[in-house]
Scaffold this motif. Structure first.
Motif, PDB file in Angstrom:
ATOM      1  N   TYR A  30     -54.945  76.349  27.766  1.00  0.00           N
ATOM      2  CA  TYR A  30     -55.337  75.299  26.834  1.00  0.00           C
ATOM      3  C   TYR A  30     -55.053  73.915  27.423  1.00  0.00           C
ATOM      4  O   TYR A  30     -55.833  72.981  27.215  1.00  0.00           O
ATOM      5  CB  TYR A  30     -54.653  75.452  25.476  1.00  0.00           C
ATOM      6  N   PHE A  31     -53.988  73.783  28.158  1.00  0.00           N
ATOM      7  CA  PHE A  31     -53.701  72.516  28.829  1.00  0.00           C
ATOM      8  C   PHE A  31     -54.846  72.157  29.776  1.00  0.00           C
ATOM      9  O   PHE A  31     -55.323  71.014  29.791  1.00  0.00           O
ATOM     10  CB  PHE A  31     -52.382  72.603  29.591  1.00  0.00           C
ATOM     11  N   ILE A  32     -55.312  73.129  30.541  1.00  0.00           N
ATOM     12  CA  ILE A  32     -56.429  72.904  31.465  1.00  0.00           C
ATOM     13  C   ILE A  32     -57.674  72.490  30.691  1.00  0.00           C
ATOM     14  O   ILE A  32     -58.386  71.550  31.070  1.00  0.00           O
ATOM     15  CB  ILE A  32     -56.692  74.162  32.327  1.00  0.00           C
ATOM     16  N   LEU A  33     -57.949  73.163  29.574  1.00  0.00           N
ATOM     17  CA  LEU A  33     -59.105  72.817  28.747  1.00  0.00           C
ATOM     18  C   LEU A  33     -58.976  71.400  28.175  1.00  0.00           C
ATOM     19  O   LEU A  33     -59.946  70.638  28.162  1.00  0.00           O
ATOM     20  CB  LEU A  33     -59.250  73.827  27.603  1.00  0.00           C
ATOM     21  N   ALA A  34     -57.790  71.042  27.708  1.00  0.00           N
ATOM     22  CA  ALA A  34     -57.573  69.715  27.122  1.00  0.00           C
ATOM     23  C   ALA A  34     -57.757  68.618  28.163  1.00  0.00           C
ATOM     24  O   ALA A  34     -58.356  67.570  27.875  1.00  0.00           O
ATOM     25  CB  ALA A  34     -56.184  69.637  26.498  1.00  0.00           C
ATOM     26  N   VAL A  35     -57.272  68.850  29.373  1.00  0.00           N
ATOM     27  CA  VAL A  35     -57.446  67.865  30.447  1.00  0.00           C
ATOM     28  C   VAL A  35     -58.930  67.725  30.784  1.00  0.00           C
ATOM     29  O   VAL A  35     -59.433  66.617  30.959  1.00  0.00           O
ATOM     30  CB  VAL A  35     -56.622  68.258  31.697  1.00  0.00           C
ATOM     31  N   ALA A  36     -59.639  68.851  30.845  1.00  0.00           N
ATOM     32  CA  ALA A  36     -61.082  68.809  31.128  1.00  0.00           C
ATOM     33  C   ALA A  36     -61.815  68.043  30.038  1.00  0.00           C
ATOM     34  O   ALA A  36     -62.700  67.225  30.329  1.00  0.00           O
ATOM     35  CB  ALA A  36     -61.633  70.231  31.243  1.00  0.00           C
ATOM     36  N   GLN A  43     -61.743  59.833  28.852  1.00  0.00           N
ATOM     37  CA  GLN A  43     -60.379  59.465  28.480  1.00  0.00           C
ATOM     38  C   GLN A  43     -59.364  59.863  29.544  1.00  0.00           C
ATOM     39  O   GLN A  43     -58.162  59.746  29.320  1.00  0.00           O
ATOM     40  CB  GLN A  43     -59.994  60.161  27.166  1.00  0.00           C
ATOM     41  N   GLY A  44     -59.829  60.328  30.668  1.00  0.00           N
ATOM     42  CA  GLY A  44     -58.930  60.832  31.697  1.00  0.00           C
ATOM     43  C   GLY A  44     -57.910  59.830  32.181  1.00  0.00           C
ATOM     44  O   GLY A  44     -56.762  60.166  32.452  1.00  0.00           O
ATOM     45  N   ASP A  45     -58.325  58.560  32.263  1.00  0.00           N
ATOM     46  CA  ASP A  45     -57.410  57.521  32.729  1.00  0.00           C
ATOM     47  C   ASP A  45     -56.472  57.031  31.631  1.00  0.00           C
ATOM     48  O   ASP A  45     -55.510  56.325  31.903  1.00  0.00           O
ATOM     49  CB  ASP A  45     -58.196  56.332  33.292  1.00  0.00           C
ATOM     50  N   ASP A  46     -56.773  57.412  30.387  1.00  0.00           N
ATOM     51  CA  ASP A  46     -55.956  56.967  29.251  1.00  0.00           C
ATOM     52  C   ASP A  46     -54.692  57.801  29.074  1.00  0.00           C
ATOM     53  O   ASP A  46     -53.798  57.411  28.340  1.00  0.00           O
ATOM     54  CB  ASP A  46     -56.764  57.042  27.948  1.00  0.00           C
ATOM     55  N   HIS A  47     -54.640  58.942  29.709  1.00  0.00           N
ATOM     56  CA  HIS A  47     -53.520  59.860  29.510  1.00  0.00           C
ATOM     57  C   HIS A  47     -52.951  60.284  30.851  1.00  0.00           C
ATOM     58  O   HIS A  47     -53.679  60.483  31.801  1.00  0.00           O
ATOM     59  CB  HIS A  47     -53.985  61.124  28.767  1.00  0.00           C
ATOM     60  N   CYS A  48     -51.678  60.437  30.882  1.00  0.00           N
ATOM     61  CA  CYS A  48     -51.022  61.036  32.044  1.00  0.00           C
ATOM     62  C   CYS A  48     -50.870  62.512  31.702  1.00  0.00           C
ATOM     63  O   CYS A  48     -50.071  62.888  30.847  1.00  0.00           O
ATOM     64  CB  CYS A  48     -49.665  60.391  32.279  1.00  0.00           C
ATOM     65  N   SER A  49     -51.650  63.341  32.318  1.00  0.00           N
ATOM     66  CA  SER A  49     -51.680  64.753  31.947  1.00  0.00           C
ATOM     67  C   SER A  49     -50.657  65.549  32.742  1.00  0.00           C
ATOM     68  O   SER A  49     -50.845  65.837  33.922  1.00  0.00           O
ATOM     69  CB  SER A  49     -53.078  65.322  32.182  1.00  0.00           C
ATOM     70  N   THR A  50     -49.578  65.865  32.086  1.00  0.00           N
ATOM     71  CA  THR A  50     -48.563  66.718  32.667  1.00  0.00           C
ATOM     72  C   THR A  50     -48.169  67.757  31.633  1.00  0.00           C
ATOM     73  O   THR A  50     -48.267  67.525  30.437  1.00  0.00           O
ATOM     74  CB  THR A  50     -47.307  65.938  33.087  1.00  0.00           C
ATOM     75  N   MET A  51     -47.744  68.893  32.101  1.00  0.00           N
ATOM     76  CA  MET A  51     -47.320  69.961  31.207  1.00  0.00           C
ATOM     77  C   MET A  51     -45.872  70.301  31.528  1.00  0.00           C
ATOM     78  O   MET A  51     -45.544  70.639  32.656  1.00  0.00           O
ATOM     79  CB  MET A  51     -48.197  71.198  31.390  1.00  0.00           C
ATOM     80  N   LEU A  52     -45.031  70.189  30.526  1.00  0.00           N
ATOM     81  CA  LEU A  52     -43.621  70.511  30.682  1.00  0.00           C
ATOM     82  C   LEU A  52     -43.391  71.927  30.166  1.00  0.00           C
ATOM     83  O   LEU A  52     -43.764  72.250  29.045  1.00  0.00           O
ATOM     84  CB  LEU A  52     -42.755  69.534  29.889  1.00  0.00           C
ATOM     85  N   VAL A  53     -42.811  72.757  31.001  1.00  0.00           N
ATOM     86  CA  VAL A  53     -42.403  74.094  30.584  1.00  0.00           C
ATOM     87  C   VAL A  53     -40.885  74.070  30.560  1.00  0.00           C
ATOM     88  O   VAL A  53     -40.232  74.080  31.598  1.00  0.00           O
ATOM     89  CB  VAL A  53     -42.918  75.181  31.553  1.00  0.00           C
ATOM     90  N   HIS A  54     -40.338  73.994  29.352  1.00  0.00           N
ATOM     91  CA  HIS A  54     -38.886  73.901  29.218  1.00  0.00           C
ATOM     92  C   HIS A  54     -38.281  75.290  29.393  1.00  0.00           C
ATOM     93  O   HIS A  54     -38.589  76.214  28.658  1.00  0.00           O
ATOM     94  CB  HIS A  54     -38.497  73.330  27.863  1.00  0.00           C
ATOM     95  N   THR A  55     -37.430  75.407  30.370  1.00  0.00           N
ATOM     96  CA  THR A  55     -36.820  76.701  30.649  1.00  0.00           C
ATOM     97  C   THR A  55     -35.319  76.659  30.437  1.00  0.00           C
ATOM     98  O   THR A  55     -34.786  77.393  29.632  1.00  0.00           O
ATOM     99  CB  THR A  55     -37.107  77.142  32.098  1.00  0.00           C
ATOM    100  N   SER A  56     -34.660  75.802  31.173  1.00  0.00           N
ATOM    101  CA  SER A  56     -33.203  75.791  31.183  1.00  0.00           C
ATOM    102  C   SER A  56     -32.742  74.530  31.898  1.00  0.00           C
ATOM    103  O   SER A  56     -33.529  73.833  32.525  1.00  0.00           O
ATOM    104  CB  SER A  56     -32.706  77.029  31.937  1.00  0.00           C
ATOM    105  N   MET A  57     -31.458  74.281  31.853  1.00  0.00           N
ATOM    106  CA  MET A  57     -30.907  73.164  32.622  1.00  0.00           C
ATOM    107  C   MET A  57     -30.566  73.600  34.048  1.00  0.00           C
ATOM    108  O   MET A  57     -30.209  72.794  34.879  1.00  0.00           O
ATOM    109  CB  MET A  57     -29.650  72.633  31.937  1.00  0.00           C
TER     110      MET A  57
END
Length: 122
Positions: A30-36, A43-57
């Motif tokens: 879905y992240f890939i679809l949203a970026v596309a 709107q590609g330049d309006d957003h910094c498209s990064t995906m955070l996968v929170h795992t652990s410290m």
């Protein structure tokens, strides 16, 4: 070397094996679809498209996640380059399901901009 390493005992964090679960795989797709969609809508330049996968410290867990996620993304990229019909169908189904959940008008989008073909370059 730590006492655990020299004694032959592993810590729980060293035993942890990260796996791309079904829900994480869906999130990545879905992240890939949203970026596309943002790119196609200009709107590609309006957003910094990064995906955070929170795992652990813990760094070891981050490395384990990277070792699992990177090949998953590479397989998706390969499937996209090859226009894999099963992957395209899966992406279409996911996109349409997500679009049903929220009205496009809530984001000042036209319905046409939420149609899968509008974001998918075949």
């Amino acid at each position: 070397m730590t006492n655990c390493e020299t004694s032959g005992h592993l810590r729980k964090r060293d035993e942890f094996v990260f796996d791309v679960t079904e829900s994480l795989g869906a999130s990545i797709r879905y992240f890939i679809l949203a970026v596309a969609a943002r790119e196609v809508r200009g709107q590609g330049d309006d957003h910094c498209s990064t995906m955070l996968v929170h795992t652990s410290m813990l760094n070891s867990v981050h490395r384990s996640a990277k070792r699992a996620i990177r090949p998953h993304i590479e397989r998706l990229a390969y499937g996209l380059r090859k226009n894999d019909p099963a992957l395209i169908r899966e992406l279409r189904e996911q996109w349409e399901l997500e679009c049903e959940r929220v009205e496009a008008s809530e984001f000042e989008l036209s319905v046409a901009s939420t149609i899968f073909e509008a974001i998918w370059f075949l």
